[in-house]
Design a protein around this motif. Structure first.
Motif, PDB file in Angstrom:
ATOM      1  N   GLY A  36       0.631  -1.472  -0.354  1.00 26.92           N
ATOM      2  CA  GLY A  36       0.610  -0.155  -0.362  1.00 26.92           C
ATOM      3  C   GLY A  36       0.652   1.314  -0.310  1.00 26.92           C
ATOM      4  N   GLY A  37       2.141   1.140   0.412  1.00 27.06           N
ATOM      5  CA  GLY A  37       2.809   1.993   0.184  1.00 27.06           C
ATOM      6  C   GLY A  37       3.193   2.930  -0.916  1.00 27.06           C
ATOM      7  N   VAL A  38       3.748   4.051  -1.116  1.00 25.69           N
ATOM      8  CA  VAL A  38       4.188   4.078  -2.387  1.00 25.69           C
ATOM      9  C   VAL A  38       5.566   4.332  -2.212  1.00 25.69           C
ATOM     10  N   TYR A  39       6.585   4.303  -3.078  1.00 24.40           N
ATOM     11  CA  TYR A  39       7.882   4.391  -3.301  1.00 24.40           C
ATOM     12  C   TYR A  39       8.400   4.686  -4.145  1.00 24.40           C
ATOM     13  N   SER A  40       8.984   5.353  -4.321  1.00 24.26           N
ATOM     14  CA  SER A  40      10.096   6.377  -5.963  1.00 24.26           C
ATOM     15  C   SER A  40      11.248   5.444  -5.729  1.00 24.26           C
ATOM     16  N   LEU A  41      11.963   5.081  -6.878  1.00 23.62           N
ATOM     17  CA  LEU A  41      13.381   5.040  -7.452  1.00 23.62           C
ATOM     18  C   LEU A  41      13.585   6.067  -7.573  1.00 23.62           C
ATOM     19  N   LYS A  42      15.794   6.106  -7.466  1.00 23.91           N
ATOM     20  CA  LYS A  42      16.527   6.869  -7.901  1.00 23.91           C
ATOM     21  C   LYS A  42      17.799   5.480  -8.251  1.00 23.91           C
ATOM     22  N   VAL A  43      18.437   6.351  -9.351  1.00 30.24           N
ATOM     23  CA  VAL A  43      18.853   5.395 -10.300  1.00 30.24           C
ATOM     24  C   VAL A  43      20.459   6.339 -10.449  1.00 30.24           C
ATOM     25  N   THR A  44      21.606   5.877 -10.498  1.00 27.36           N
ATOM     26  CA  THR A  44      22.809   6.777  -9.884  1.00 27.36           C
ATOM     27  C   THR A  44      24.224   5.234 -10.919  1.00 27.36           C
ATOM     28  N   ALA A  45      24.414   6.420 -11.729  1.00 24.94           N
ATOM     29  CA  ALA A  45      25.478   5.278 -13.183  1.00 24.94           C
ATOM     30  C   ALA A  45      26.231   6.126 -12.651  1.00 24.94           C
ATOM     31  N   LYS A  46      27.562   5.534 -13.130  1.00 20.45           N
ATOM     32  CA  LYS A  46      28.621   6.222 -13.458  1.00 20.45           C
ATOM     33  C   LYS A  46      29.734   5.489 -14.091  1.00 20.45           C
ATOM     34  N   ASN A  47      31.068   6.045 -14.647  1.00 17.14           N
ATOM     35  CA  ASN A  47      31.571   5.360 -15.006  1.00 17.14           C
ATOM     36  C   ASN A  47      33.401   6.179 -14.559  1.00 17.14           C
ATOM     37  N   GLY A  48      33.792   5.166 -13.429  1.00 17.32           N
ATOM     38  CA  GLY A  48      34.974   6.039 -12.886  1.00 17.32           C
ATOM     39  C   GLY A  48      34.664   7.513 -11.862  1.00 17.32           C
TER      40      GLY A  48
END
Length: 222
Positions: free
Chosen positions: A163-175
């Motif tokens: 029932g809870g509302v959740y959000s996704l965060k994505v963090t990407a890097k090369n070095g």
């Protein structure tokens, strides 16, 4: 939605009543003016500036009523067309740049897109208060779009309720260089609704504003 339609109907009704009154007054004015012109004293003719001013005032009122008609028509079209247009998406597969969804059946689904392959990609699940409840490595670090299913468990291993509302965060890097990335909601559209004049689509367990949709295609036959 009912309040908005009622407001539009009332506005149209008031405009119609005002136009009826204006028409009646204009006809009366012309009748009186005609009588005065026929019976005026040739040695003391009527001041043309007075009835010219009255004609100008009536013309201004008529222009305002025409503007009201146009605004009412535009409002009615927006109210009817917004939801009706969104309904065309039902049954189709849609992709939206949107990260909020509900936890249902002990899981939440997202997709994430990477602009290029990355050496490190981290995913974080954030609750409605802005607190990060889970963080972990992404299942795929290659360029393109990938699906991710969260099992509703916190980083400490506790199970969160549905029932809870959740959000996704994505963090990407090369070095030390950041890689362009975004979170997507993908799936079949099962319903639409209008909230504060804004059309929303139901995609899985997510309620997504139509404006965030970036792709639509027919759902494959099963």
């Amino acid at each position: 939605m009912v309040d908005a339609v009622t407001t539009t109907t009332e506005a149209a009704s008031r405009t119609t009543a005002a136009r009826t009154s204006l028409t009646s007054n204009f006809e009366t004015f012309l009748s009186l003016l005609t009588s005065q012109l026929k019976n005026q004293d040739p040695l003391s003719p009527l001041d043309s500036n007075q009835f010219t001013q009255q004609l100008t005032q009536m013309s201004g009122v008529e222009q305002q009523l025409m503007t009201n008609d146009l605004l009412t028509s535009l409002l009615a079209a927006q109210q009817g067309g917004g939801l009706g247009g969104a309904a065309n998406y039902i049954g189709k597969d849609a992709t939206a740049v949107w990260s909020a969804t509900k936890l249902e059946g002990g899981k939440a689904n997202w997709s994430y897109e990477l602009g290029a392959s990355a050496s490190e990609v981290s995913l974080s699940v954030i609750d409605g208060t802005g607190k990060t409840v889970w963080t972990g490595p992404a299942p795929d670090r290659t360029s393109g779009t990938h699906d991710f299913v969260w099992d509703g468990k916190t980083s400490a291993g506790g199970q969160l309720p549905d029932g809870g509302v959740y959000s996704l965060k994505v963090t990407a890097k090369n070095g030390t260089n950041a890689v362009e990335a975004q979170v997507l909601t993908r799936g079949q559209v099962s319903g639409v609704e209008l909230a504060n004049g804004v059309p929303y689509l139901t995609i899985g367990a997510a309620l997504v504003p139509l404006s965030s949709v970036i792709g639509v295609k027919d759902h494959p036959e099963t």
